[in-house]
Design a protein around this motif. Structure first.
Motif, PDB file in Angstrom:
ATOM      1  N   GLU A  46     -68.822-117.048  28.589  1.00 29.84           N
ATOM      2  CA  GLU A  46     -67.532-116.443  28.279  1.00 29.84           C
ATOM      3  C   GLU A  46     -66.399-117.384  28.669  1.00 29.84           C
ATOM      4  O   GLU A  46     -65.425-117.540  27.911  1.00 29.84           O
ATOM      5  N   ARG A  47     -66.509-118.028  29.845  1.00 31.45           N
ATOM      6  CA  ARG A  47     -65.459-118.965  30.284  1.00 31.45           C
ATOM      7  C   ARG A  47     -65.396-120.170  29.351  1.00 31.45           C
ATOM      8  O   ARG A  47     -64.306-120.639  29.006  1.00 31.45           O
ATOM      9  N   ALA A  50     -63.714-119.192  26.196  1.00 35.62           N
ATOM     10  CA  ALA A  50     -62.269-119.080  26.409  1.00 35.62           C
ATOM     11  C   ALA A  50     -61.615-120.453  26.407  1.00 35.62           C
ATOM     12  O   ALA A  50     -60.503-120.630  25.878  1.00 35.62           O
ATOM     13  N   GLU A  53     -60.753-121.752  22.910  1.00 39.44           N
ATOM     14  CA  GLU A  53     -59.774-121.044  22.080  1.00 39.44           C
ATOM     15  C   GLU A  53     -58.773-122.009  21.466  1.00 39.44           C
ATOM     16  O   GLU A  53     -58.466-121.925  20.267  1.00 39.44           O
ATOM     17  N   SER A 103     -63.688-116.776  20.635  1.00 38.46           N
ATOM     18  CA  SER A 103     -63.342-117.280  21.972  1.00 38.46           C
ATOM     19  C   SER A 103     -62.412-116.353  22.732  1.00 38.46           C
ATOM     20  O   SER A 103     -62.057-116.647  23.877  1.00 38.46           O
ATOM     21  N   THR A 104     -61.987-115.233  22.102  1.00 40.78           N
ATOM     22  CA  THR A 104     -61.001-114.370  22.764  1.00 40.78           C
ATOM     23  C   THR A 104     -61.535-112.964  23.016  1.00 40.78           C
ATOM     24  O   THR A 104     -60.773-112.101  23.463  1.00 40.78           O
TER      25      THR A 104
END
Length: 543
Positions: A46-47, A50, A53, A103-104
């Protein structure tokens, strides 16, 4: 605009019940957690997503353009796009929103529910699964190109940072050269350890970014595939329901007719068997009739042969009677001549003696004719009794008449013989007295006339008998031909009856087979609804 408010919010959503879809594919919190764990997707991913993005936002236009440039090259994918209520530009906007959403997202149930809705919208547009999954291959090419550029930049940045750290130690460019193994020191073997570690860390970091992106796309692909499988399962269930409903309707509709046909088939089979038995009996009776007709034909031919012989005898009798009439006529002429010749009594007596002898000969012939006529009458009676047809009565009458005439002729012949004897005695006396002789000649003449009349009657009767015998012979021949033709016809009927019997047995067998087939059909139709529905395999396993 927030990507989550743009992506998956097209006009087709009105045809989609998202909550029911999520329930059917079992996309709850536990299921999502299991899938994440299975592919290795965690908070570190997840990081990393992000961190991507910015990259995805900066390249979203280029990726969307390149993506649609690629898929618009093929007619199959163009046909799917043409069915969408959105134009190509709107679809590109949706695609850009999708890229950023990778990515969000919070990657929770709401995130994957939105993925499920998007997959279902593609299925509603009748996009084949091979197209949908194949699009990810296009994505891989476009995304990995960007990630490759980013990874290379990360490696370069890491090297530059390492070099800057070396500069702070005073080693400068020489330290970098030595780190690459080109310092000239024989003790140096390959890259300097810290430098190699820096490069490996940078490459590994770039690959982990790629892996994180592939993991979220894989989860996305799983959810979309589930929507397709759910649709296939729904169609299968609908098809099964239609089949079961149709089976129930078919059973309801055909059960009665099948039972009626089954009963009718049994009745037909029974009647066909009865007909077969009757036909076989008829064939046997016809064969027996043909045999009896054959025997009758032989008997009729024998009767015809005898009739021909009788006809020949009748003609001969007629001829003999005619000769007797002629002889009597001659005797009468002689007697008349004697009656007129009284001068020479002696000569007349001698002539009379001669004529008397001729009369005796005629009487003998007449007697023979009478005997033959009697035989003819008896034969006619026998043939009449044998023939057994409508002509037997006529032949019996004719035979009685002929026999009566024959007996009368015998009696007449006996009388003539007596008369001739008397004439002979009178002739002996005539020598003594002419007058007496003349009187006796007159008597003899009268007797001869009577005899002649009788002979003429016999001649007529024998002629009629001969004519009728010819008719009888012709009728007997015709009857023989008719009997022979009837025998041939009966034989043909016998053969036809045998064929009908065989055909009837075949019909009976076919009817029994039909009855069995109808019973089998009834059992099959019953199985359509009587079988217990087996539990369906999971849709994922079927696919």
């Amino acid at each position: 605009m927030d990507p989550k408010q743009t992506f998956g919010q097209g006009g087709l959503n009105q045809f989609l019940a998202a909550d029911e879809l999520i329930d059917r594919i079992g996309l709850d919190t536990d299921e999502i957690a299991w899938r994440k764990e299975f592919v290795g997707f965690d908070e570190a991913d997840e990081r990393r997503l992000a961190d991507l993005e910015t990259l995805l936002r900066e390249n979203q236009n280029e990726i969307a353009d390149d993506f649609y440039d690629k898929i618009l090259q093929y007619k199959q994918t163009r046909d799917v796009i043409d069915r969408s209520p959105k134009g190509v530009e709107s679809l590109k906007q949706t695609q850009r929103a999708y890229l950023v959403s990778l990515s969000t997202g919070e990657y929770d149930q709401s995130f994957f529910a939105n993925r499920a809705r998007v997959g279902k919208l593609h299925e509603i547009l009748d996009m084949p699964l091979k197209h949908y999954v194949g699009q990810y291959g296009v994505y891989y090419t476009l995304l990995l190109h960007q990630l490759n550029e980013r990874a290379q930049e990360q490696v370069v940045d890491a090297i530059e940072e390492w070099v800057e750290e070396q500069d702070s130690d005073g080693s400068g460019l020489g330290g970098f050269v030595n780190a690459l193994g080109f310092g000239g020191d024989d003790d140096d073997e390959g890259l300097e350890e810290s430098f190699e570690e820096t490069v490996r860390d940078a490459v590994d970091d770039g690959m982990m970014d790629v892996l994180s992106l592939l993991r979220i796309i894989n989860l996305d692909m799983q959810i979309a595939t589930d929507t397709y499988v759910d649709s296939y399962a729904q169609r299968l269930e609908d098809s099964i329901e239609r089949r079961q409903r149709l089976a129930r309707e078919v059973e309801k509709d055909v059960q009665g007719p099948i039972e009626e046909l089954h009963e009718a088939g049994g009745v037909i089979a029974s009647r066909a068997q009865t007909i077969s038995s009757h036909t076989a009996a008829q064939a046997r009776n016809t064969n027996q009739a043909a045999t009896e007709l054959g025997e009758l034909s032989a008997a009729v031919e024998e009767v015809a042969s005898v009739a021909n012989e009788v006809r020949s005898e009748s003609k001969r009798a007629e001829q003999l009677t005619a000769e007797g009439v002629d002889a009597a006529d001659d005797a009468l002429d002689e007697l008349e001549a004697i009656e007129g010749a009284t001068e020479d009594v002696t000569q007349s007596a001698a002539d009379l003696e001669t004529r008397t002898e001729e009369i005796d000969a005629v009487l003998e012939r007449l007697d023979d004719v009478a005997e033959r006529t009697t035989v003819l009458a008896k034969n006619a009676k026998i043939e009449a009794s044998r023939s057994g047809n409508s002509n037997s009565g006529t032949m019996g009458v004719i035979a009685n008449e002929v026999e009566s005439f024959a007996e009368q002729t015998k009696r007449d012949l006996a009388a003539i013989e007596d008369a001739v004897e008397g004439v002979r005695r009178d002739a002996m006396k005539t020598v003594e007295t002419t007058e007496e002789t003349a009187e006796r000649i007159d008597d003899g003449t009268d007797r001869v006339r009577e005899t002649m009349d009788s002979l003429e009657e016999i001649h007529a009767a024998v002629g009629q008998t001969a004519t009728k015998m010819e008719d009888i012979a012709a009728a007997t021949d015709q009857q023989a031909r008719n009997v022979e033709s009837a025998a041939t016809t009966v034989e043909e009927i016998s053969q036809t009856a045998d064929q009908v019997a065989d055909a009837t047995e075949s019909v009976a067998a076919a009817s029994e087979e039909q009855t069995a087939s109808l019973q089998s059909v009834g059992e099959t139709v019953s199985r359509l609804t009587d079988e217990n529905d087996e539990e369906e395999q999971p849709v994922y396993e079927q696919v």
